[in-house]
Write an enzyme that holds these catalytic residues in place. Structure first.
Site, PDB file in Angstrom:
ATOM      1  N   GLN A 103      -9.314  46.446 -21.637  1.00 13.38           N
ATOM      2  CA  GLN A 103      -8.920  47.567 -22.645  1.00 13.38           C
ATOM      3  C   GLN A 103      -9.310  48.720 -22.111  1.00 13.38           C
ATOM      4  OE1 GLN A 103     -10.613  47.469 -26.692  1.00 13.38           O
ATOM      5  NE2 GLN A 103      -8.789  46.439 -27.187  1.00 13.38           N
ATOM      6  N   PHE A 104     -10.411  48.849 -21.600  1.00 11.98           N
ATOM      7  CA  PHE A 104     -10.871  50.072 -20.643  1.00 11.98           C
ATOM      8  C   PHE A 104     -11.571  49.577 -19.689  1.00 11.98           C
ATOM      9  CE2 PHE A 104     -10.686  51.452 -25.243  1.00 11.98           C
ATOM     10  CZ  PHE A 104     -10.015  52.580 -25.278  1.00 11.98           C
ATOM     11  N   ALA A 105     -11.343  50.403 -18.377  1.00  6.83           N
ATOM     12  CA  ALA A 105     -11.713  50.014 -16.984  1.00  6.83           C
ATOM     13  C   ALA A 105     -13.252  49.609 -17.137  1.00  6.83           C
ATOM     14  CB  ALA A 105     -11.739  50.903 -15.939  1.00  6.83           C
ATOM     15  N   ASP A 106     -14.144  50.339 -17.867  1.00  8.94           N
ATOM     16  CA  ASP A 106     -15.435  50.184 -18.240  1.00  8.94           C
ATOM     17  C   ASP A 106     -16.015  48.862 -18.600  1.00  8.94           C
ATOM     18  OD1 ASP A 106     -16.285  53.548 -19.136  1.00  8.94           O
ATOM     19  OD2 ASP A 106     -14.189  52.565 -19.457  1.00  8.94           O
ATOM     20  N   PHE A 107     -15.244  48.263 -19.311  1.00  9.81           N
ATOM     21  CA  PHE A 107     -15.229  46.957 -19.891  1.00  9.81           C
ATOM     22  C   PHE A 107     -15.216  45.716 -18.724  1.00  9.81           C
ATOM     23  CE2 PHE A 107     -13.605  48.183 -24.327  1.00  9.81           C
ATOM     24  CZ  PHE A 107     -14.596  49.030 -24.522  1.00  9.81           C
ATOM     25  N   GLU A 148     -14.352  39.191 -21.662  1.00  8.50           N
ATOM     26  CA  GLU A 148     -13.832  39.614 -20.060  1.00  8.50           C
ATOM     27  C   GLU A 148     -13.992  38.647 -19.101  1.00  8.50           C
ATOM     28  OE1 GLU A 148     -13.970  43.226 -22.720  1.00  8.50           O
ATOM     29  OE2 GLU A 148     -15.501  41.560 -22.282  1.00  8.50           O
ATOM     30  N   HIS A 161     -16.150  54.804 -22.140  1.00 15.95           N
ATOM     31  CA  HIS A 161     -14.571  54.494 -22.041  1.00 15.95           C
ATOM     32  C   HIS A 161     -13.971  55.676 -21.219  1.00 15.95           C
ATOM     33  CE1 HIS A 161     -15.930  52.770 -25.918  1.00 15.95           C
ATOM     34  NE2 HIS A 161     -14.723  52.233 -26.014  1.00 15.95           N
TER      35      HIS A 161
END
Length: 658
Positions: free
Chosen positions: A419-423, A397, A464
């Site tokens: 892919q997910f905001a968490d990442f 990222e 996620h």
């Protein structure tokens, strides 16, 4: 050191000497000024000049170079006016950052130089983006980027090399191995014999070069650059050199063994090269003296200009306006033809139409190409736009966000899908320190949209499900959009892509396939900073966004007797506080609903601003309703209790009864 002419002309040999001497003499002058308190800090590159000078002379003038804080020779060899450099180091207005940053923490498009930030690593990925843009534009150019041996331990180094290798990007990665990271010797930094050996792991050709030998640096870099222009690929180079002074002057060099210092002093790149040119008859003592006098006069003349300039004054309006690049959106009205589609479809359609509108737009992310992304938003995009513009990325990222910045610097636009905001936490540094600060620091836009699939209520657990918008609303220079409906999502996404500023675009996963709406089929835009008033009433003002909008709507449908203003913020930065104020003036009561946990969220700031600016309008304490102060749990009963849906109705009733 042994030198040979390598068929170089006397003119070239003399230019290399002049280009070496000038930064050395400037540094010697700066060290005097530092002791006099006329500059605040200095990072010395004495003994390392041959690397900067050799690399820049090997590049064409239209090719980007990304230096570090010991690469004064990059700036002087590109002939940047010295008075502007001196003004930069003194924090004057005619420098490159209007006094907002120091040292070499700046860039200049006029000279194709993109300076570093103190976090070091992101500039390697930025070089990838610049090179990718050049490749997509079919320019036969090379990008050179510098790092120290210490910086090769950062994850950004490895991410950038991997990206460049996988995509065959024309980047020359230059490692200046000068023996120490501040006081830490190389033996405590890495355990391989040579850093250049790491190139093998990335399928990348690599070379070790004597960084104190100007002819070796110049001739080898020139040959490599010429070959890369015709056969694009990355190359890793380790320049062996030594830092003759402290990390910065205050740190000193007591940690360096005296015998090591003496050994490298004999390898000085200027005195050795000067002796060679004297032996060849290219230099004479008189010619050296004349050149030194010429450079000294130039330094003194330009110092007078810099010293004569007044100290920078802070103008609040100017400071605030420079946080963002200018953007005057030309509104595009929607047509009358509509189709009933889901939120996920609206985002996909909006992104597709932006790709059609902007031929310089590139989409990057994990699995976004043939697979279409994990939520299938970019399904079919490869067939429509090709793999050059719809690019699967390695799992890195930070490197990809930095690459997006490089695309922007070199005239393109980028949409990055987390892919997910968490990442995004793995790419946090370039978002908040590079994208957010570049325009304020040196006037460079960051034409990047980061799509952020987010949110709970889908049983996805702690990694996620986060709604982490508050990480970014806190950071000046970023814009944040968070639509709740398909119509808004499509129009706001179009605006986000048009905007030359960095935008975090939040898309709630639970709404992707559960919320339908009639959405215009053609391209249109919606303004940032304008909330949507979904319901009007007199009892209470409800302010929310994202999934909270639908929770509030469900509550009002259940409690039909409540007369409420319901405000969907739509964008959180910029934030439409005027709509909130207008509503509070009418109702006298305010409740703010957010999915994010309570402390430090956007609800806290809205509450504070209303209290400060409309306190006399309030008939009751402001209520904030949010998720629990825990990570997001997986099991349904736990997640249901975590989310504020049920607590909102109770809090609303209590506020109305106050």
């Amino acid at each position: 050191m042994h030198y040979a002419k390598h068929q170089l002309t006397e003119e070239t040999l003399f230019k290399l000497y002049k280009d070496l001497l000038r930064p050395r003499m400037i540094e010697e002058k700066m060290l005097v000024l530092l002791r006099q308190g006329k500059i605040s800090k200095w990072f010395s590159g004495i003994g390392q000049e041959a690397i900067s000078v050799g690399v820049v002379n090997a590049l064409n003038r239209d090719e980007y170079v990304l230096p570090m804080h010991r690469n004064l020779g990059v700036f002087t060899t590109r002939d940047i006016p010295l008075h502007r450099l001196f003004a930069q180091w003194q924090g004057k207005m005619s420098g490159f950052t209007k006094g907002r940053d120091r040292s070499f923490h700046f860039g200049t498009q006029a000279y194709k130089i993109i300076g570093m930030i103190s976090h070091l690593g992101p500039q390697l990925g930025v070089a990838d983006g610049i090179a990718l843009a050049a490749k997509l534009q079919q320019k036969k150019t090379v990008t050179a980027v510098f790092t120290g041996e210490g910086g090769t331990s950062e994850g950004d180094f490895h991410e950038a090399l991997n990206i460049a290798s996988v995509w065959d990007l024309p980047v020359i990665f230059c490692i200046e191995n000068n023996g120490y990271g501040l006081s830490t010797p190389t033996r405590e930094q890495y355990n391989c014999k040579n850093l250049v050996d790491r190139g093998v792991g990335y399928g990348m050709e690599s070379y070790t070069i004597n960084g104190n030998h100007i002819i070796e640096v110049y001739t080898k870099l020139k040959a490599i650059a010429e070959d890369i222009r015709e056969n694009p690929r990355p190359v890793l180079i380790e320049f062996k050199t030594f830092r003759m002074r402290g990390h910065e002057e205050a740190s000193g060099t007591k940690y360096v063994p005296e015998e090591l210092m003496a050994e490298w002093a004999k390898k000085d790149p200027i005195s050795n090269y000067e002796a060679f040119l004297l032996d060849e008859g290219i230099l004479t003592p008189e010619k050296i003296e004349d050149l030194r006098t010429e450079i000294e006069n130039q330094i003194n003349d330009h110092l007078k200009l810099a010293f004569a300039e007044t100290e920078v004054e802070s103008e609040e309006a100017q400071e605030l306006s420079d946080v963002y690049a200018p953007f005057r959106e030309k509104a595009v009205e929607s047509g009358k033809v509509v189709e009933r589609i889901r939120l996920v479809d609206a985002i996909s359609n909006g992104l597709r139409q932006s790709m059609e509108k902007h031929s310089n737009l590139v989409i990057m992310g994990q699995d976004v190409a043939d697979y279409g992304g994990v939520f299938k938003i970019t399904e079919g995009f490869v067939e429509a736009f090709g793999k050059e513009r719809v690019r699967n990325t390695p799992i890195c990222e930070s490197g990809i966000v930095s690459t997006a910045m490089g695309l922007s610097i070199n005239g393109m636009k980028a949409v990055v899908e987390m892919q997910f905001a968490d990442f995004v936490s793995s790419g946090f540094n370039p978002v908040v320190n590079y994208l957010a600060k570049s325009h304020y620091r040196w006037g460079e836009k960051a034409d990047v949209v980061i799509r952020m699939p987010c949110g709970g209520d889908v049983g996805a657990g702690p990694f996620h499900s986060q709604t982490n918008e508050a990480w970014f609303t806190k950071t000046p220079g970023l814009k944040v959009a968070y639509p709740a409906f398909p119509y808004d999502a499509k129009g706001l996404l179009a605006t986000a892509v048009n905007d030359p500023n960095p935008v975090l675009f939040f898309e709630h996963k639970a709404l992707y396939r559960s919320v339908y709406q009639n959405v215009p089929t053609d391209y249109y835009t919606l303004p940032f900073g304008k909330a949507s008033v979904l319901k009007e009433g007199t009892d209470v003002s409800i302010v929310t966004y994202g999934a909270g909008v639908h929770w509030a709507l469900a509550t009002l449908e259940k409690q039909a007797h409540i007369s409420a203003d319901l405000i969907d913020l739509r964008t959180l930065a910029p934030l439409d506080m005027e709509s909130v104020y207008t509503s509070v003036e009418k109702t006298g009561k305010l409740i703010i609903l957010q999915e994010d946990s309570l402390f430090g969220g956007i609800a806290s700031d809205i509450s504070a601003m209303v209290t400060e600016n409309r306190f006399t309008c309030l008939d009751a304490p402001i209520r904030r309703v949010a998720s629990l102060e825990t990570p997001i749990p997986f099991a349904k009963n736990l997640e249901d209790n975590y989310l504020p849906k049920s607590r909102f109705e109770k809090a609303l009733q209590e506020l109305l009864a106050y």
